[in-house]
Design a protein around this motif. Structure first.
Motif, PDB file in Angstrom:
ATOM      1  N   LEU A   6      41.249  12.633 -10.161  1.00 49.25           N
ATOM      2  CA  LEU A   6      40.523  12.088  -8.731  1.00 49.25           C
ATOM      3  C   LEU A   6      41.461  11.496  -7.934  1.00 49.25           C
ATOM      4  CD1 LEU A   6      37.648  11.844 -11.090  1.00 49.25           C
ATOM      5  CD2 LEU A   6      37.809  14.124  -9.928  1.00 49.25           C
ATOM      6  N   LEU A  40      43.303  13.127  -5.867  1.00 51.59           N
ATOM      7  CA  LEU A  40      42.583  14.021  -5.568  1.00 51.59           C
ATOM      8  C   LEU A  40      42.508  13.827  -3.747  1.00 51.59           C
ATOM      9  CD1 LEU A  40      41.335  17.258  -4.225  1.00 51.59           C
ATOM     10  CD2 LEU A  40      39.343  16.153  -5.730  1.00 51.59           C
ATOM     11  N   ARG A  41      41.881  12.957  -4.083  1.00 54.36           N
ATOM     12  CA  ARG A  41      41.389  12.072  -2.776  1.00 54.36           C
ATOM     13  C   ARG A  41      42.016  11.916  -1.330  1.00 54.36           C
ATOM     14  NH1 ARG A  41      37.453  10.074  -6.314  1.00 54.36           N
ATOM     15  NH2 ARG A  41      38.877   7.932  -6.476  1.00 54.36           N
ATOM     16  N   ASN A  98      43.696  14.673   0.039  1.00 52.98           N
ATOM     17  CA  ASN A  98      42.528  15.565   0.906  1.00 52.98           C
ATOM     18  C   ASN A  98      42.834  14.482   2.234  1.00 52.98           C
ATOM     19  OD1 ASN A  98      39.489  17.574   0.204  1.00 52.98           O
ATOM     20  ND2 ASN A  98      41.742  17.246  -1.795  1.00 52.98           N
ATOM     21  N   THR A 156      39.900  26.932   0.170  1.00 52.20           N
ATOM     22  CA  THR A 156      38.434  26.323  -1.073  1.00 52.20           C
ATOM     23  C   THR A 156      38.073  27.419  -0.847  1.00 52.20           C
ATOM     24  OG1 THR A 156      37.908  25.430   0.744  1.00 52.20           O
ATOM     25  CG2 THR A 156      38.972  24.179  -0.539  1.00 52.20           C
ATOM     26  N   GLY A 201      32.539  20.340  -0.360  1.00 55.70           N
ATOM     27  CA  GLY A 201      32.970  19.532  -0.688  1.00 55.70           C
ATOM     28  C   GLY A 201      33.887  19.847  -1.909  1.00 55.70           C
ATOM     29  N   CYS A 202      33.735  18.974  -2.674  1.00 57.23           N
ATOM     30  CA  CYS A 202      34.920  18.762  -3.212  1.00 57.23           C
ATOM     31  C   CYS A 202      34.709  20.230  -5.363  1.00 57.23           C
ATOM     32  CB  CYS A 202      35.293  17.407  -4.616  1.00 57.23           C
ATOM     33  SG  CYS A 202      35.942  16.430  -3.329  1.00 57.23           S
ATOM     34  N   TYR A 221      38.141  22.227  -5.760  1.00 53.78           N
ATOM     35  CA  TYR A 221      38.837  21.583  -6.700  1.00 53.78           C
ATOM     36  C   TYR A 221      38.119  21.244  -8.118  1.00 53.78           C
ATOM     37  CZ  TYR A 221      39.987  20.795  -1.986  1.00 53.78           C
ATOM     38  OH  TYR A 221      40.491  20.533  -1.371  1.00 53.78           O
ATOM     39  N   ARG A 278      37.782  19.688   3.031  1.00 53.22           N
ATOM     40  CA  ARG A 278      38.097  18.644   1.933  1.00 53.22           C
ATOM     41  C   ARG A 278      37.634  18.018   1.639  1.00 53.22           C
ATOM     42  NH1 ARG A 278      43.688  17.621   4.050  1.00 53.22           N
ATOM     43  NH2 ARG A 278      43.749  19.045   6.294  1.00 53.22           N
ATOM     44  N   CYS A 279      37.533  16.689   0.516  1.00 55.69           N
ATOM     45  CA  CYS A 279      36.697  15.589  -0.007  1.00 55.69           C
ATOM     46  C   CYS A 279      36.329  15.155   1.081  1.00 55.69           C
ATOM     47  CB  CYS A 279      37.158  15.259  -0.657  1.00 55.69           C
ATOM     48  SG  CYS A 279      36.156  13.836  -1.653  1.00 55.69           S
ATOM     49  N   CYS A 312      27.784  14.384  -0.560  1.00 56.65           N
ATOM     50  CA  CYS A 312      27.908  15.292   0.527  1.00 56.65           C
ATOM     51  C   CYS A 312      27.241  14.582   1.810  1.00 56.65           C
ATOM     52  CB  CYS A 312      28.455  16.999   0.057  1.00 56.65           C
ATOM     53  SG  CYS A 312      29.537  17.059  -0.482  1.00 56.65           S
TER      54      CYS A 312
END
Length: 223
Positions: free
Chosen positions: A79, A82-83, A86, A95, A116-117, A120, A157-158, A198
């Motif tokens: 995680l 991922l951030r 992103n 996405t 949002g995520c 992912y 993106r996140c 979000c």
């Protein structure tokens, strides 16, 4: 470290007042554990007779003492990776592979659905729950049923919500600027979210950092 952190948290008797005392004394390792044991749910602030915003106090401590992030080890650090990925403007995510033929979108719409995520997480947590992408599909079906065919960002993106509460302000600021730039360039007037994190990031946190966004943010339930 992961075993040490897990055992320490499970045996930790959490107290907001004790957290403050430990952090003021700068004691270790209990001081650091106190900082990370808080889930930032805000329950203590609701009942606090002195109206102390404890969750924001904890977030500020994490930002100040950003030399240790025990939570980055959750799920083997995927995680956090991922951030970080992103927030890199040189990496262009894709996405929108979750759309199905029954869903209607419109590249000229003044309403944007922010997913949002979720795309992912569908890949990361596939072994726990299959097809998390039914969440954005359901949100889009509800909008379609309400007569709205929203626009989607092709490279989303996140939102950065978790980075913010972990005290990783640099990553949060990068994500906020990248997302706001993409939304502004799309020309939409309204952003709809179905994720509460979000919504909080776009509706509350982004304006604090960047000022007036120039577009409205609403949760799907409001729409």
């Amino acid at each position: 470290m992961e075993e040490l952190w897990s055992g320490a948290v499970h045996s930790y008797d959490f107290s907001p007042r004790l957290v403050v005392e430990k952090m003021l004394s700068r004691s270790k390792p209990s001081g650091d554990l106190a900082m990370w044991a808080c889930t930032t749910c805000g329950s203590c602030s609701v009942t606090c007779p002195h109206e102390v915003d404890f969750k924001e106090y904890v977030r500020a401590l994490r930002a100040e003492r950003g030399d240790s992030f025990p939570l980055v080890h959750a799920h083997n650090g995927v995680l956090s990776s991922l951030r970080s990925l992103n927030s890199n403007p040189g990496i262009i995510p894709h996405t929108n592979g979750w759309l199905t033929s029954d869903l209607r979108t419109d590249d000229r719409s003044r309403t944007l659905l922010f997913t949002g995520c979720t795309p992912y997480f569908d890949a990361i947590f596939h072994s726990f729950r299959k097809d998390l992408l039914e969440i954005p599909r359901s949100a889009l079906r509800l909008l379609n049923a309400s007569g709205i065919a929203p626009r989607l960002l092709p490279h989303e993106r996140c939102c950065g919500h978790d980075a913010y509460w972990m005290g990783d302000e640099a990553t949060f600021d990068r994500l906020a600027r990248l997302n706001v730039k993409a939304i502004e360039e799309s020309g939409v007037e309204e952003v709809v979210t179905f994720c509460p994190e979000c919504y909080t990031a776009l509706h509350d946190l982004y304006p604090r950092r960047l000022g007036d966004l120039g577009f409205e943010v609403r949760n799907l339930s409001e729409v």
